[in-house]
Design a protein around this motif. Structure first.
Motif, PDB file in Angstrom:
ATOM      1  N   ALA A   1       0.957  -1.356   0.030  1.00 53.05           N
ATOM      2  CA  ALA A   1      -0.056  -0.030  -0.026  1.00 53.05           C
ATOM      3  C   ALA A   1       1.035   1.220  -0.029  1.00 53.05           C
ATOM      4  O   ALA A   1       1.656   1.395   0.800  1.00 53.05           O
ATOM      5  CB  ALA A   1      -1.027  -0.181   1.234  1.00 53.05           C
TER       6      ALA A   1
ATOM      7  N   SER B   1      -3.874  -6.646  11.787  1.00 53.31           N
ATOM      8  CA  SER B   1      -4.361  -5.772  11.285  1.00 53.31           C
ATOM      9  C   SER B   1      -5.806  -5.309  11.526  1.00 53.31           C
ATOM     10  O   SER B   1      -6.459  -4.274  11.765  1.00 53.31           O
ATOM     11  CB  SER B   1      -4.146  -5.373   9.932  1.00 53.31           C
ATOM     12  OG  SER B   1      -4.222  -6.711   9.024  1.00 53.31           O
TER      13      SER B   1
ATOM     14  N   SER C   1      -7.592   3.579  -0.590  1.00 55.31           N
ATOM     15  CA  SER C   1      -6.105   3.397  -0.397  1.00 55.31           C
ATOM     16  C   SER C   1      -5.635   3.133  -1.997  1.00 55.31           C
ATOM     17  O   SER C   1      -6.458   3.010  -2.843  1.00 55.31           O
ATOM     18  CB  SER C   1      -5.745   1.928   0.369  1.00 55.31           C
ATOM     19  OG  SER C   1      -6.855   0.828  -0.115  1.00 55.31           O
TER      20      SER C   1
ATOM     21  N   LEU D   1       0.649   6.891   9.477  1.00 55.16           N
ATOM     22  CA  LEU D   1      -0.297   5.511  10.041  1.00 55.16           C
ATOM     23  C   LEU D   1       0.247   4.962  10.899  1.00 55.16           C
ATOM     24  O   LEU D   1      -0.538   4.636  12.024  1.00 55.16           O
ATOM     25  CB  LEU D   1      -0.277   4.229   8.691  1.00 55.16           C
ATOM     26  CG  LEU D   1      -1.108   3.107   9.054  1.00 55.16           C
ATOM     27  CD1 LEU D   1      -1.695   2.222   7.840  1.00 55.16           C
ATOM     28  CD2 LEU D   1      -0.249   1.975   9.944  1.00 55.16           C
TER      29      LEU D   1
ATOM     30  N   LYS E   1      -2.303   4.073   2.675  1.00 54.26           N
ATOM     31  CA  LYS E   1      -2.882   2.792   3.333  1.00 54.26           C
ATOM     32  C   LYS E   1      -4.187   2.930   3.899  1.00 54.26           C
ATOM     33  O   LYS E   1      -5.000   4.081   4.373  1.00 54.26           O
ATOM     34  CB  LYS E   1      -2.056   2.733   4.542  1.00 54.26           C
ATOM     35  CG  LYS E   1      -0.519   2.400   3.970  1.00 54.26           C
ATOM     36  CD  LYS E   1       0.202   2.049   4.877  1.00 54.26           C
ATOM     37  CE  LYS E   1       1.900   2.059   4.426  1.00 54.26           C
ATOM     38  NZ  LYS E   1       2.544   0.970   3.342  1.00 54.26           N
ATOM     39  N   TYR E   2      -4.940   1.747   3.918  1.00 52.58           N
ATOM     40  CA  TYR E   2      -6.151   1.465   4.403  1.00 52.58           C
ATOM     41  C   TYR E   2      -5.997   1.264   5.976  1.00 52.58           C
ATOM     42  O   TYR E   2      -5.250   0.448   6.358  1.00 52.58           O
ATOM     43  CB  TYR E   2      -6.811   0.259   3.655  1.00 52.58           C
ATOM     44  CG  TYR E   2      -7.753  -0.553   4.503  1.00 52.58           C
ATOM     45  CD1 TYR E   2      -8.971   0.198   4.979  1.00 52.58           C
ATOM     46  CD2 TYR E   2      -7.606  -1.939   4.423  1.00 52.58           C
ATOM     47  CE1 TYR E   2      -9.879  -0.630   5.905  1.00 52.58           C
ATOM     48  CE2 TYR E   2      -8.555  -2.786   5.314  1.00 52.58           C
ATOM     49  CZ  TYR E   2      -9.969  -2.340   5.900  1.00 52.58           C
ATOM     50  OH  TYR E   2     -10.589  -3.032   6.401  1.00 52.58           O
ATOM     51  N   TRP E   3      -6.645   2.163   6.795  1.00 48.83           N
ATOM     52  CA  TRP E   3      -6.319   1.871   8.177  1.00 48.83           C
ATOM     53  C   TRP E   3      -7.659   2.608   8.897  1.00 48.83           C
ATOM     54  O   TRP E   3      -7.938   3.803   9.048  1.00 48.83           O
ATOM     55  CB  TRP E   3      -5.174   2.842   8.697  1.00 48.83           C
ATOM     56  CG  TRP E   3      -4.563   2.273  10.170  1.00 48.83           C
ATOM     57  CD1 TRP E   3      -4.388   2.974  11.244  1.00 48.83           C
ATOM     58  CD2 TRP E   3      -4.141   0.833  10.179  1.00 48.83           C
ATOM     59  NE1 TRP E   3      -3.833   2.069  12.141  1.00 48.83           N
ATOM     60  CE2 TRP E   3      -3.971   0.854  11.523  1.00 48.83           C
ATOM     61  CE3 TRP E   3      -4.091  -0.295   9.469  1.00 48.83           C
ATOM     62  CZ2 TRP E   3      -3.309  -0.270  12.335  1.00 48.83           C
ATOM     63  CZ3 TRP E   3      -3.519  -1.515  10.012  1.00 48.83           C
ATOM     64  CH2 TRP E   3      -3.239  -1.433  11.413  1.00 48.83           C
TER      65      TRP E   3
ATOM     66  N   ASP F   1       3.993  -1.394   6.246  1.00 55.11           N
ATOM     67  CA  ASP F   1       2.643  -1.843   6.683  1.00 55.11           C
ATOM     68  C   ASP F   1       2.444  -2.147   7.873  1.00 55.11           C
ATOM     69  O   ASP F   1       3.268  -1.883   8.840  1.00 55.11           O
ATOM     70  CB  ASP F   1       2.192  -3.116   5.615  1.00 55.11           C
ATOM     71  CG  ASP F   1       1.446  -2.613   4.246  1.00 55.11           C
ATOM     72  OD1 ASP F   1       1.391  -1.457   4.042  1.00 55.11           O
ATOM     73  OD2 ASP F   1       1.442  -3.389   3.511  1.00 55.11           O
ATOM     74  N   ALA F   2       1.525  -3.207   8.178  1.00 51.66           N
ATOM     75  CA  ALA F   2       1.129  -3.391   9.723  1.00 51.66           C
ATOM     76  C   ALA F   2       2.220  -4.499  10.388  1.00 51.66           C
ATOM     77  O   ALA F   2       1.740  -5.719  10.567  1.00 51.66           O
ATOM     78  CB  ALA F   2      -0.129  -3.766  10.011  1.00 51.66           C
TER      79      ALA F   2
ATOM     80  N   HIS G   1      -7.150  -1.923  12.856  1.00 52.18           N
ATOM     81  CA  HIS G   1      -8.400  -1.155  12.270  1.00 52.18           C
ATOM     82  C   HIS G   1      -9.446  -0.816  13.261  1.00 52.18           C
ATOM     83  O   HIS G   1      -9.960   0.392  13.354  1.00 52.18           O
ATOM     84  CB  HIS G   1      -9.020  -2.062  11.212  1.00 52.18           C
ATOM     85  CG  HIS G   1      -8.397  -2.296   9.967  1.00 52.18           C
ATOM     86  ND1 HIS G   1      -7.770  -1.264   9.191  1.00 52.18           N
ATOM     87  CD2 HIS G   1      -7.906  -3.523   9.244  1.00 52.18           C
ATOM     88  CE1 HIS G   1      -7.031  -1.800   8.072  1.00 52.18           C
ATOM     89  NE2 HIS G   1      -7.228  -3.148   8.295  1.00 52.18           N
TER      90      HIS G   1
ATOM     91  N   GLY H   1      -9.469  -6.341   3.797  1.00 49.70           N
ATOM     92  CA  GLY H   1      -9.692  -5.416   2.913  1.00 49.70           C
ATOM     93  C   GLY H   1      -8.664  -5.277   1.788  1.00 49.70           C
ATOM     94  O   GLY H   1      -8.883  -5.015   0.437  1.00 49.70           O
TER      95      GLY H   1
ATOM     96  N   ARG I   1      -7.344  -5.324  -3.569  1.00 48.78           N
ATOM     97  CA  ARG I   1      -6.340  -4.833  -4.327  1.00 48.78           C
ATOM     98  C   ARG I   1      -5.699  -5.856  -5.294  1.00 48.78           C
ATOM     99  O   ARG I   1      -4.942  -5.440  -6.058  1.00 48.78           O
ATOM    100  CB  ARG I   1      -5.574  -3.965  -3.666  1.00 48.78           C
ATOM    101  CG  ARG I   1      -6.440  -2.459  -2.959  1.00 48.78           C
ATOM    102  CD  ARG I   1      -5.229  -1.531  -2.577  1.00 48.78           C
ATOM    103  NE  ARG I   1      -4.379  -2.116  -1.710  1.00 48.78           N
ATOM    104  CZ  ARG I   1      -4.178  -1.940  -0.397  1.00 48.78           C
ATOM    105  NH1 ARG I   1      -4.861  -1.024   0.057  1.00 48.78           N
ATOM    106  NH2 ARG I   1      -3.232  -2.530   0.439  1.00 48.78           N
TER     107      ARG I   1
HETATM  108  O1  PMV Z   1      -6.043  -5.717   4.785  1.00 43.59           O
HETATM  109  P1  PMV Z   1      -5.993  -5.884   6.056  1.00 43.59           P
HETATM  110  O2  PMV Z   1      -6.936  -5.913   6.908  1.00 43.59           O
HETATM  111  O3  PMV Z   1      -4.907  -6.813   6.542  1.00 43.59           O
HETATM  112  O4  PMV Z   1      -5.099  -4.506   6.525  1.00 43.59           O
HETATM  113  C1  PMV Z   1      -4.331  -3.918   5.780  1.00 43.59           C
HETATM  114  C2  PMV Z   1      -3.579  -2.796   6.496  1.00 43.59           C
HETATM  115  C3  PMV Z   1      -2.180  -2.196   5.792  1.00 43.59           C
HETATM  116  O5  PMV Z   1      -1.541  -3.278   5.354  1.00 43.59           O
HETATM  117  C4  PMV Z   1      -1.502  -1.643   6.860  1.00 43.59           C
HETATM  118  C5  PMV Z   1      -2.367  -1.033   4.844  1.00 43.59           C
HETATM  119  C6  PMV Z   1      -3.016  -1.613   3.409  1.00 43.59           C
HETATM  120  O6  PMV Z   1      -3.910  -0.669   2.830  1.00 43.59           O
HETATM  121  O7  PMV Z   1      -2.588  -2.545   2.940  1.00 43.59           O
END
Ligand code: PMV
Length: 332
Positions: A13, A195, A32, A245, A16-18, A285-286, A199, A145, A149
């Motif tokens: 990302a 993650s 994102s 983030l 980033k989606y957070w 990322d996380a 979130h 989420g 992508r």
């Molecule tokens: O898709 P998840 O719930 O694993 O969350 C992804 C969180 C980040 O990797 C930190 C950000 C992202 O957009 O991938």
């Protein structure tokens, strides 16, 4: 009974989606933008079993041996299988065998590649042929989420429209701008806070609202930099985004710390590289591992510097990738 094997990529990302509006359905609170990778992949074989059977989930090791997955992994895979049946109307059980080309749950987007591969393999093995947008919705129904992508190659925006429930869409194919992502791995074990938990806690940070205000102009600027293939424009935006983030994560209640001392060492190495005239930009990322973006011409010198940084156990060479593909060879 048909057997299908899919290889799906992880993605990194850039924006980033957070923070989530609905964790189970993977509905984000912010848009994102990511780059699909090529080397870090999950492979999944799905067999559609007879009616009345039970779902089976197996992990394949690199020597081909099979083992049952850890309980948490099994629960997430079974929940995703139930969601796929509910959304598509498919019936019957599936035998799933899966493997990763990289460490899982360490901030390398293994859930994105894993659940994208699962959604594609399951629907294909049951005779469906959904397109990448439909697959994007099916992949994120896993609750990961970012999996939304990984059904596209190149540069990907999610949600692809103003509707937070819309699928991801491709902004530009990999051939538009092949970049290198050098992943400086400082820890291979699974992170202690998922993650999903991150979130949930994100909205408790006093800085969450400020971040939401900063994201739309940052997204516009990133899109322009990608169109112009301008790393000196994109890189600083990517770096400030990642730091922000983690600022939100660290100031959540209770706080979430993904960084380790070695993470900061790598960030310092990246700044030193830039001071020495090598354009390299970091994102995280996380997890504690650092993704370093650069142009292919600088790949070797930057990888050598990262590999020499104290605490780096491995440097994974990845690059902009084309997206998921079907494979002839099955995992079982
Ligand atoms: O898709 P998840 O719930 O694993 O969350 C992804 C969180 C980040 O990797 C930190 C950000 C992202 O957009 O991938």
């Amino acid at each position: 009974m048909s057997r299908v094997t899919v290889s799906a990529p992880a993605n990194i990302a850039l924006l980033k989606y957070w923070g989530s509006a609905c964790l189970d359905e993977g509905i984000p609170l912010n848009r994102s933008l990511s780059m699909t990778l090529e080397t870090c992949r999950s492979r999944t074989t799905s067999e559609h079993l007879e009616e009345g059977g039970e779902d089976e989930v197996w992990i394949a090791a690199s020597d081909g041996s099979l083992s049952p997955p850890p309980a948490g992994f099994r629960r997430r895979a079974e929940r995703h299988l139930d969601a796929l049946r509910r959304i598509t109307g498919l019936t019957g059980a599936f035998r799933i065998t899966t493997s990763n080309s990289f460490p899982a749950d360490a901030g390398l987007a293994s859930s994105a590649s894993g659940f994208a591969a699962l959604a594609i393999a399951v629907t294909r093995s049951a005779g469906l042929d959904p397109g990448p947008e439909e697959l994007s919705v099916l992949a994120r129904a896993s609750g990961s989420g970012s999996a939304a992508r990984s059904t596209f190659g190149g540069y990907v925006l999610w949600p692809g429209s103003d509707d937070p429930e819309s699928p991801a869409r491709q902004l530009a194919p990999a051939s538009h701008w092949p970049l290198v992502d050098l992943v400086a791995v400082v820890a291979e074990e699974a992170k202690s806070v998922s993650s999903r938990e991150g979130h949930e806690r994100a909205v408790t940070s006093p800085h969450f609202g400020t971040r939401q205000d900063l994201l739309p102009p940052r997204l516009d600027a990133m899109r322009e930099a990608i169109v112009a293939r301008d790393l000196d424009e994109l890189g600083p935006l990517v770096e400030e985004e990642a730091i922000e983030l983690h600022l939100v994560a660290m100031s959540s209640r209770p706080p979430v710390f993904y960084w380790r001392p070695e993470t900061l060492t790598v960030l310092e190495t990246v700044r030193e590289l830039r001071a020495a005239g090598l354009p390299a930009y970091a994102t995280i990322d996380a997890g504690p591992n650092v993704h370093v973006l650069c142009e292919p011409t600088h790949e070797d010198s930057i990888a050598a510097a990262l590999g020499a940084a104290p605490g780096v156990v491995e440097v994974i060479h990845d690059r902009t990738g084309e997206g998921p593909r079907l494979e002839e060879e099955h995992l079982r």
